[in-house]
Design an enzyme around this catalytic site. Structure first.
Site, PDB file in Angstrom:
ATOM      1  CG  ASP A  12     -28.369  49.756 -28.535  1.00  0.00           C
ATOM      2  OD1 ASP A  12     -28.287  49.296 -27.382  1.00  0.00           O
ATOM      3  OD2 ASP A  12     -29.368  49.604 -29.259  1.00  0.00           O
ATOM      4  CG  ASP A  14     -30.837  44.023 -27.507  1.00  0.00           C
ATOM      5  OD1 ASP A  14     -31.750  43.420 -26.950  1.00  0.00           O
ATOM      6  OD2 ASP A  14     -29.631  43.816 -27.262  1.00  0.00           O
TER       7      ASP A  14
END
Length: 212
Positions: A12, A14
């Protein structure tokens, strides 16, 4: 044909690849950072549908000038250990991907700088040099993340059992379940409960010992 790799690591973006939540940094430019941060937290905890939440949060960005992306990029903080992890993956014959519910407008600069091989994210619509407040095209949500992991594994001739997915929020759970190993990193409670492995320290070097 793309070269075959020994394994695939998908992160991922963020709060995983980077310390920040990019949508909150952009919202700061509109004076709505706190409001968007609260909505982001709810989405990451899995309390609301991600796509619905994202559309609502992106509406709050309407009117932000595209020129603000430079200020946002200046505030990005790579997660400790990210460069070492990427280097370790490459040294062992792996490929690194990032799939994000965030935005290409920022990831297109951040990902190559960190040595990431392939990445996918959402795009923000613009008009007259300002954000329109809508997402351009389809939304990269939980299903999209899982599908992307599968696509990249097939593209690089990597069996799913030799894939690793790393994430922090509820929208990472499907790709973590699809991967051979799902790692909860800087993770919300829902993710810690379902991850194969949970890493406590916010340092991606902790993942290196888990690489094949």
């Amino acid at each position: 044909m793309p070269a075959a790799f020994r394994f695939l690591v998908v992160l991922d973006a963020d709060s995983t690849l980077i310390r920040n939540e990019v949508i909150e940094l952009i919202a700061d430019e509109a004076g709505r950072g706190r409001e968007v941060a609260e909505a982001t937290e709810a989405a990451m905890r899995g309390e609301v549908d991600f796509a619905t939440s994202l559309r609502s949060r992106v509406e709050a960005l309407a009117g932000v000038p595209v020129s603000a992306f430079g200020r946002v990029l200046a505030r990005i903080e790579p997660t400790p250990g990210v460069r070492e992890l990427v280097a370790a993956v490459h040294d062992r014959g792996g490929v690194v991907g990032v799939v994000s519910g965030g935005f290409h407008e920022i990831l297109d600069s951040v990902a190559p700088d960190l040595g990431v091989d392939v990445w996918r994210a959402n795009r923000l619509a613009t008009a007259d040099g300002m954000l329109s407040g809508v997402v351009a095209g389809g939304i990269v949500d939980a299903e999209g993340k899982a599908e992307t992991l599968g696509e990249w594994a097939a593209l690089h001739d990597v069996p799913l059992r030799r894939t690793i997915a790393i994430g922090d929020g509820a929208n990472d759970l499907l790709m973590m379940a699809a991967a051979g190993l799902g790692i909860g990193f800087n993770a919300k409670p829902a993710v810690r409960a379902r991850a194969d492995v949970v890493i406590g320290p916010v340092d991606l070097r902790e993942v290196i010992s888990l690489l094949p």
